[in-house]
Design an enzyme around this catalytic site. Structure first.
Site, PDB file in Angstrom:
ATOM      1  N   HIS A 162      17.993  -0.944  73.198  1.00 33.10           N
ATOM      2  CA  HIS A 162      18.038   0.525  73.253  1.00 33.10           C
ATOM      3  C   HIS A 162      16.707   1.110  72.788  1.00 33.10           C
ATOM      4  O   HIS A 162      16.168   2.036  73.405  1.00 33.10           O
ATOM      5  CB  HIS A 162      19.154   1.070  72.367  1.00 33.10           C
ATOM      6  N   ASP A 188      11.132   0.432  62.219  1.00 32.10           N
ATOM      7  CA  ASP A 188      12.300   0.254  61.355  1.00 32.10           C
ATOM      8  C   ASP A 188      12.899   1.634  61.116  1.00 32.10           C
ATOM      9  O   ASP A 188      12.187   2.585  60.801  1.00 32.10           O
ATOM     10  CB  ASP A 188      11.956  -0.437  60.042  1.00 32.10           C
ATOM     11  N   TYR A 206      24.415   4.935  65.312  1.00 35.65           N
ATOM     12  CA  TYR A 206      25.111   6.074  64.714  1.00 35.65           C
ATOM     13  C   TYR A 206      25.061   7.329  65.584  1.00 35.65           C
ATOM     14  O   TYR A 206      25.512   8.395  65.155  1.00 35.65           O
ATOM     15  CB  TYR A 206      24.507   6.379  63.332  1.00 35.65           C
ATOM     16  N   LYS A 261      17.381  13.335  73.830  1.00 39.10           N
ATOM     17  CA  LYS A 261      17.306  12.690  72.510  1.00 39.10           C
ATOM     18  C   LYS A 261      15.848  12.410  72.151  1.00 39.10           C
ATOM     19  O   LYS A 261      15.385  12.765  71.070  1.00 39.10           O
ATOM     20  CB  LYS A 261      18.126  11.393  72.497  1.00 39.10           C
TER      21      LYS A 261
HETATM   22  P1  ITT Z   1      14.921  -4.469  65.505  1.00 40.33           P
HETATM   23  O1  ITT Z   1      14.793  -4.704  64.029  1.00 40.33           O
HETATM   24  O2  ITT Z   1      14.969  -5.711  66.297  1.00 40.33           O
HETATM   25  O3  ITT Z   1      13.923  -3.462  66.019  1.00 40.33           O
HETATM   26  P2  ITT Z   1      17.478  -3.302  64.746  1.00 40.33           P
HETATM   27  O4  ITT Z   1      18.642  -2.782  65.529  1.00 40.33           O
HETATM   28  O5  ITT Z   1      17.739  -4.376  63.727  1.00 40.33           O
HETATM   29  O6  ITT Z   1      16.351  -3.764  65.778  1.00 40.33           O
HETATM   30  P3  ITT Z   1      16.669  -1.581  62.584  1.00 40.33           P
HETATM   31  O7  ITT Z   1      16.440  -2.697  61.647  1.00 40.33           O
HETATM   32  O8  ITT Z   1      15.643  -0.489  62.624  1.00 40.33           O
HETATM   33  O9  ITT Z   1      16.780  -2.072  64.078  1.00 40.33           O
HETATM   34  O10 ITT Z   1      18.133  -1.093  62.325  1.00 40.33           O
HETATM   35  C1  ITT Z   1      18.517   0.160  62.192  1.00 40.33           C
HETATM   36  C2  ITT Z   1      19.957   0.375  62.560  1.00 40.33           C
HETATM   37  O11 ITT Z   1      20.076   1.793  62.498  1.00 40.33           O
HETATM   38  C3  ITT Z   1      20.340  -0.016  63.993  1.00 40.33           C
HETATM   39  O12 ITT Z   1      20.963  -1.247  64.080  1.00 40.33           O
HETATM   40  C4  ITT Z   1      21.291   1.105  64.375  1.00 40.33           C
HETATM   41  O13 ITT Z   1      22.569   0.849  63.892  1.00 40.33           O
HETATM   42  C5  ITT Z   1      20.717   2.283  63.620  1.00 40.33           C
HETATM   43  N1  ITT Z   1      19.787   3.038  64.448  1.00 40.33           N
HETATM   44  C6  ITT Z   1      18.457   2.836  64.634  1.00 40.33           C
HETATM   45  N2  ITT Z   1      17.938   3.737  65.476  1.00 40.33           N
HETATM   46  C7  ITT Z   1      18.967   4.538  65.843  1.00 40.33           C
HETATM   47  C8  ITT Z   1      19.084   5.648  66.713  1.00 40.33           C
HETATM   48  O14 ITT Z   1      18.054   6.119  67.396  1.00 40.33           O
HETATM   49  N3  ITT Z   1      20.293   6.211  66.840  1.00 40.33           N
HETATM   50  C9  ITT Z   1      21.360   5.742  66.182  1.00 40.33           C
HETATM   51  N4  ITT Z   1      21.342   4.696  65.352  1.00 40.33           N
HETATM   52  C10 ITT Z   1      20.146   4.090  65.184  1.00 40.33           C
END
Ligand code: ITT
Length: 190
Positions: free
Chosen positions: A12, A69, A151, A172
């Protein structure tokens, strides 16, 4: 076209960032540079984790790269889930379970203020720089919408009446934490 690796395993995120940068940059995936393992995210902050992910890729490939992140910071929960957003309810990236837990934690809570924060670490020619993007809003009392991820079905950005999951990708991106962080990234890349 200039090539740059995006250090993410989140499809995503990849499509959101490609929608903004894709015209000018060839966004290369981890798989395409032979990194198939999960990159350890052991930092205590978003800044540390963004840096860890970008450095992991740079050390193994020597290529220009960036990492994102992101965390959801909820006021009434003292900033949780924050850096633990991916693994809030379970060990994996279970979006449904995370959203259920968030609604449970906020049951009967009137202060529903929250913000998404994205930190991007860019490594170019071995030099690291960071930018961030923030969007403030509120946590809804139930999930709505099926666009986006994570979320998004619970987050209503300020000035709007619908959740991120009820918006198109373009809508978005125009106002989101990631959209704003990527706009700052573009300034660094220029
Ligand atoms: P990478 O580390 O591989 O980039 P990840 O999904 O683990 O992917 P993060 O460590 O940044 O990414 O995790 C943040 C979490 O926060 C992610 O799994 C989602 O649940 C949420 N999140 C991140 N960006 C978001 C968005 O734009 N809208 C809604 N939820 C989001």
């Amino acid at each position: 076209m200039i090539k740059i690796v995006f250090a993410t395993n989140n499809a995503h995120k990849l499509s959101e960032v490609r929608a903004v940068l894709g015209g000018d940059y060839e966004i290369v995936t981890l798989r395409e540079v032979g990194i198939t393992e999960d990159i350890p995210e052991t930092g205590a902050t978003l800044d540390e984790n963004a840096s860890l992910k970008a450095r992991y890729v740079y050390e193994r490939t020597g290529l220009d790269c960036f990492a994102d992140d992101t965390g959801l910071e909820v006021e009434a929960l003292n900033g949780a889930p924050g850096v633990h957003s991916a693994r809030y309810a379970t060990d994996g990236h279970d979006f449904k379970a995370n959203n259920r837990k968030l609604l449970r934690e906020l049951e009967g809570v009137t202060n529903r203020r929250a913000r998404f924060r994205t930190v991007i670490s860019l490594i170019r020619d071995g030099e690291e720089q960071q930018v961030e993007g923030i969007v403030s809003g509120v946590i809804a009392t139930e999930e709505s919408g099926s666009e986006g991820f994570g979320y998004d079905p619970l987050f209503i950005p300020d000035g709007h009446t619908v959740t991120f999951a009820e918006m198109s990708a373009e809508e978005k991106n125009a106002i989101s934490h990631r959209g704003r962080a990527v706009a700052e990234l573009v300034k660094l890349l220029r």
